[in-house]
Design an enzyme around this catalytic site. Structure first.
Site, mmCIF file in Angstrom:
data_model
loop_
_atom_site.group_PDB
_atom_site.id
_atom_site.type_symbol
_atom_site.label_atom_id
_atom_site.label_comp_id
_atom_site.label_asym_id
_atom_site.label_seq_id
_atom_site.Cartn_x
_atom_site.Cartn_y
_atom_site.Cartn_z
ATOM 1 N N HIS A 48 40.930 36.618 49.810
ATOM 2 C CA HIS A 48 41.223 37.984 49.348
ATOM 3 C C HIS A 48 42.497 38.061 48.510
ATOM 4 O O HIS A 48 42.440 38.479 47.351
ATOM 5 C CB HIS A 48 41.239 38.942 50.543
ATOM 6 C CG HIS A 48 41.824 40.275 50.227
ATOM 7 N ND1 HIS A 48 41.268 41.126 49.300
ATOM 8 C CD2 HIS A 48 42.940 40.908 50.698
ATOM 9 C CE1 HIS A 48 42.005 42.216 49.218
ATOM 10 N NE2 HIS A 48 43.022 42.109 50.051
ATOM 11 N N HIS A 72 50.575 40.081 49.509
ATOM 12 C CA HIS A 72 50.559 41.514 49.818
ATOM 13 C C HIS A 72 50.122 41.862 51.242
ATOM 14 O O HIS A 72 50.492 42.910 51.761
ATOM 15 C CB HIS A 72 49.721 42.288 48.793
ATOM 16 C CG HIS A 72 48.242 42.247 49.042
ATOM 17 N ND1 HIS A 72 47.437 41.263 48.525
ATOM 18 C CD2 HIS A 72 47.431 43.068 49.744
ATOM 19 C CE1 HIS A 72 46.194 41.485 48.906
ATOM 20 N NE2 HIS A 72 46.151 42.570 49.646
ATOM 21 N N GLU A 76 51.775 42.887 56.735
ATOM 22 C CA GLU A 76 50.951 43.769 57.532
ATOM 23 C C GLU A 76 50.101 42.997 58.548
ATOM 24 O O GLU A 76 49.929 43.426 59.682
ATOM 25 C CB GLU A 76 50.052 44.594 56.613
ATOM 26 C CG GLU A 76 49.674 45.916 57.251
ATOM 27 C CD GLU A 76 48.931 46.826 56.307
ATOM 28 O OE1 GLU A 76 48.615 46.397 55.175
ATOM 29 O OE2 GLU A 76 48.656 47.958 56.721
ATOM 30 N N ASP A 77 49.557 41.848 58.122
ATOM 31 C CA ASP A 77 48.555 41.180 58.951
ATOM 32 C C ASP A 77 49.036 39.923 59.674
ATOM 33 O O ASP A 77 48.271 39.280 60.389
ATOM 34 C CB ASP A 77 47.326 40.810 58.099
ATOM 35 C CG ASP A 77 46.624 42.058 57.581
ATOM 36 O OD1 ASP A 77 46.877 43.133 58.155
ATOM 37 O OD2 ASP A 77 45.860 41.951 56.623
ATOM 38 N N ASP A 140 43.881 45.144 44.789
ATOM 39 C CA ASP A 140 43.527 45.005 46.202
ATOM 40 C C ASP A 140 42.268 45.812 46.498
ATOM 41 O O ASP A 140 41.299 45.330 47.080
ATOM 42 C CB ASP A 140 44.716 45.522 47.037
ATOM 43 C CG ASP A 140 44.458 45.427 48.532
ATOM 44 O OD1 ASP A 140 43.787 44.467 48.957
ATOM 45 O OD2 ASP A 140 44.950 46.314 49.265
ATOM 46 N N ASP A 261 21.099 59.841 25.727
ATOM 47 C CA ASP A 261 21.979 60.569 26.644
ATOM 48 C C ASP A 261 23.046 59.672 27.258
ATOM 49 O O ASP A 261 24.031 60.170 27.784
ATOM 50 C CB ASP A 261 21.147 61.177 27.786
ATOM 51 C CG ASP A 261 20.122 62.154 27.265
ATOM 52 O OD1 ASP A 261 20.463 62.919 26.345
ATOM 53 O OD2 ASP A 261 18.986 62.124 27.766
HETATM 54 MN MN MN Z 1 44.557 43.495 50.793
#
Ligand code: MN
Length: 716
Positions: A48, A72, A76-77, A140, A261
């Site tokens: 990721h 990033h 957090e993780d 992200d 269109d």
């Molecule tokens: Mn992420």
């Protein structure tokens, strides 16, 4: 499979002197600490951040941004701290990572109205503080939504909704069209699978059939441009995204049936001059549709977008849109912010400053062109005076810097402000004057015993809170003043032997308030209580009006006495019943004129004694009020057998009276009374006798008239 070498060479392709070591170290660090983590898809987690970094290189982001992209999710993780990131990768990378971590929408209310959603977008930019944080957030999000299929359904919907409402519009605002379209279409498919499938089926049907048409248009236009000596042009076509087709269908209420269109053609040329040139050529070969020409070169869109747009009718009758732009404009439209990157001494500088960030600029109110790196802290620069605070439900309130818990409470609801005793800010108890910061989640604590206090004005900063507090205090002051005023007025009146309630009942205050020009008695209490109006002045006016009233009432009494007298004259009347229209009305006969059936009659409406019936030629009527006299039809005369009529006449010889009486009796007219009095050697006789109607009266009168010694005979 992405390789770190590919990322590095990508940066080197657009950055003159990137810190490749920094990017590699970030990669190793992130791989190491994410090592035992996996995504829902089962892939190693590092895939990721790696994908995010790759998207960032496509946006031509600088080395620090790419490194931050790789790092990033670490803070957090994983148990790694921001301090450690700062230590290993420098403050700038740590700042970017921190920004990405902080800009979170996990607790916001996405069902809010458009204004609230716009607040969320503003907050996004504010919290990001640096445009590069926005880029990482978008990258992200793009990777997350590309790999969303492995997430549980509920989470998928939530992410899609956030993407559609917040992320895609922001990508659009900073000119990242490709990213915007992809975010939008992917989110749309998740939220509205039926609509998305419907449109896709239509596209599958229309697009292959249209291949020849597209080729023909491009060939025709190409030939025309060559003939007109336009050099080095490029023609492209673009089919609208699923989401924007849907929007078009909804907004314009049309169905998509054909390629016209949903397709747009694009002509790209070298110079701005050529853009207008090509426009002129198109308009001379094809009929332009009025109102469909837009000059976004002269007036670019707020996000900096430039192009000429026109819609023309092809010889076959098809209407198609053309966009005309230069290669530079095209690059800007495709790459957004990245098109403005230039690298100088390894630091990215936006070529035209923040010119493309018109949306940001509006809120930024930056008048001069600012090099990109100077606005790292865009949050404070863009909204130096605003903070963003959440309600527990996830609505955002924008408050001025320095706003307190109490300001917030008033911003939510006035009643909440008035009863506020404190708040839980991010779960911690805080007093009402606690100053809030962006991102705080505030839950107000209220008490029904609380009420606004003057001291609150010392710390609230919002206009709303101030005016509500003042309003409340002045209302309270007013109440006190009102009570004082009322007591004072009642007491002063008593000194003059006057009673407030009596005067109120007499209605005297209406006139008094008019004289002193005060709207209501309550206002007067307040004014007197506040000392704004003298109670003596009020008393004077009351007495003046009392005198006037007394004088008037004397006159009234006099008048009423007169009326009564008139009515009393007729007091001893007989009660009679009218027939017809006036049946049931209380009526009497007047004694003065003794009406009988067959007479023209009128009624006099007395005060409280019903109607008195007079003969229409009664002399008394001249003394009565004409507005009380009503006509009564002859037919309404009360039914009864006998009436009394009166005649008056003069005679020299009263001895004839016995003959007259004898004669009347003989003819069947009973005598009621005979009065006589002597006037100037003559006798005035008043004779009352019983008749059936005016015909009888007439007969008797004629009989008497023919009698000797009788003069001046008339009905009374
Ligand atoms: Mn992420």
């Amino acid at each position: 499979m992405i390789r770190i070498a590919d990322i590095c060479s990508a940066i080197q392709s657009y950055h003159p002197a990137p810190d490749i070591e920094l990017v590699k170290r970030a990669y190793i660090y992130a791989s190491y600490y994410h090592a035992n983590q996996f995504r829902f898809s089962g892939e190693p987690y590092i895939v990721h951040p790696f994908s995010v970094a790759k998207i960032l290189t496509e946006l031509k982001a600088d080395d620090k941004t790419v490194a931050a992209g790789l790092l990033h999710d670490v803070v957090e993780d994983t148990p790694r701290s921001l301090q450690e990131i700062a230590k290993f990768f420098g403050d700038e990378v740590a700042f970017l990572v921190d920004g990405v971590t902080k800009v979170s929408f996990s607790n916001v209310n996405l069902d809010a109205d458009e204004r609230q959603i716009e607040n969320l977008r503003k907050m996004f930019v504010f919290m990001a503080r640096d445009v590069r944080v926005i880029l990482i957030k978008l990258a992200d999000r793009l990777d997350n939504i590309r790999t969303i299929e492995f997430l549980p359904e509920e989470k998928r919907k939530r992410i899609a909704e956030e993407t559609l409402k917040i992320f895609a519009p922001i990508a659009h605002r900073i000119g990242l069209y490709k990213i915007k379209t992809e975010l939008e279409d992917r989110a749309f498919e998740i939220l509205y699978p039926d609509a998305a499938n419907f449109i896709k089926r239509k596209l599958d049907e229309i697009v292959p059939k249209s291949k020849k048409f597209i080729e023909d248009v491009e060939k025709t236009v190409s030939e025309i441009l060559v003939k007109e000596k336009i050099e080095n042009f490029k023609i492209e076509n673009r089919i609208k995204g699923v989401c924007s087709i849907w929007e078009k269908m909804i907004k314009q209420g049309i169905d998509i049936d054909s390629i016209y269109d949903i397709i747009g053609f694009r002509i790209i040329v070298n110079t701005v001059g050529e853009c207008y040139n090509v426009l002129g050529i198109l308009h001379s070969y094809f009929k332009p549709i009025p109102g469909k020409f837009k000059d976004y070169i002269a007036i670019p869109k707020p996000n900096g977008y430039k192009s000429l747009h026109t819609k023309v009718i092809l010889p076959e009758g098809y209407k198609v849109e053309f966009q005309i732009r230069t290669y530079q404009m095209h690059k800007e439209a495709e790459e957004g912010i990245a098109a403005h990157w230039v690298y100088k001494d390894g630091t990215p500088i936006s070529e035209s400053g923040l010119k493309i960030f018109s949306w940001l600029k509006n809120v930024l109110q930056l008048s001069r062109e600012t090099p990109y790196y100077e606005v790292k802290n865009i949050g404070e620069d863009i909204y130096p005076d605003e903070i963003y605070v959440f309600t527990p439900r996830g609505d955002v309130k924008i408050l001025p810097r320095g706003a307190t818990v109490l300001d917030f409470a008033y911003a939510v609801h006035s009643e909440l402000g008035e009863r506020c005793v404190g708040a839980k800010v991010n779960g911690k108890l805080q007093p009402i004057d606690y100053q809030l910061r962006s991102g705080d989640i505030v839950e107000i604590i209220k008490s029904k015993n609380q009420k606004p206090k003057r001291a609150w004005l010392n710390f609230v900063v919002t206009q709303r809170a101030k005016s509500r507090i003042k309003q409340f205090i002045s209302k309270e002051d007013k109440q006190v003043a009102k009570e004082i005023g009322e007591t004072t007025i009642k007491r002063e009146l008593r000194k003059f032997g006057l009673n407030f309630s009596d005067l109120l009942e007499k209605g005297i205050f209406t006139k008094v308030l008019e004289d002193i020009k005060v709207k209501s008695i309550e206002d007067l209490f307040v004014y007197v209580g506040m000392g704004k109006f003298s109670v003596q002045n009020f008393l004077r006016t009351v007495r003046k009006n009392l005198e006037i009233l007394e004088r008037k009432s004397e006159e009234q009494d006099k008048k009423e006495d007169q009326d009564k007298k008139q009515d009393q004259q007729q007091e001893e009347l007989r009660e009679v019943q009218l027939t017809g229209d006036l049946k049931g009305v209380k009526t009497r006969f007047a004694l003065c004129c003794t009406p009988v059936p067959g007479d023209e009659i009128v009624g006099y409406i007395t005060r409280g004694y019903g109607i008195v019936i007079h003969r229409a030629d009664c002399k008394q009527l001249g003394h009565l009020r004409t507005d009380r006299i009503v006509k009564i039809p002859k037919q309404s005369f009360p039914e009864q057998k006998e009436y009394v009529s009166k005649l008056r006449f003069f005679t020299d010889s009263p001895e004839i009276i016995s003959d007259i009486v004898k004669n009347l009796r003989k003819n069947g007219y009973g005598i009621s009374s005979i009065l006589s009095r002597e006037v100037n050697n003559k006798f005035e006789i008043e004779l009352a006798f019983k008749v059936k109607d005016s015909y009888d009266v007439e007969k008797v009168m004629n009989e008497l008239k023919s009698t000797k010694y009788i003069t001046d005979i008339q009905r009374t």
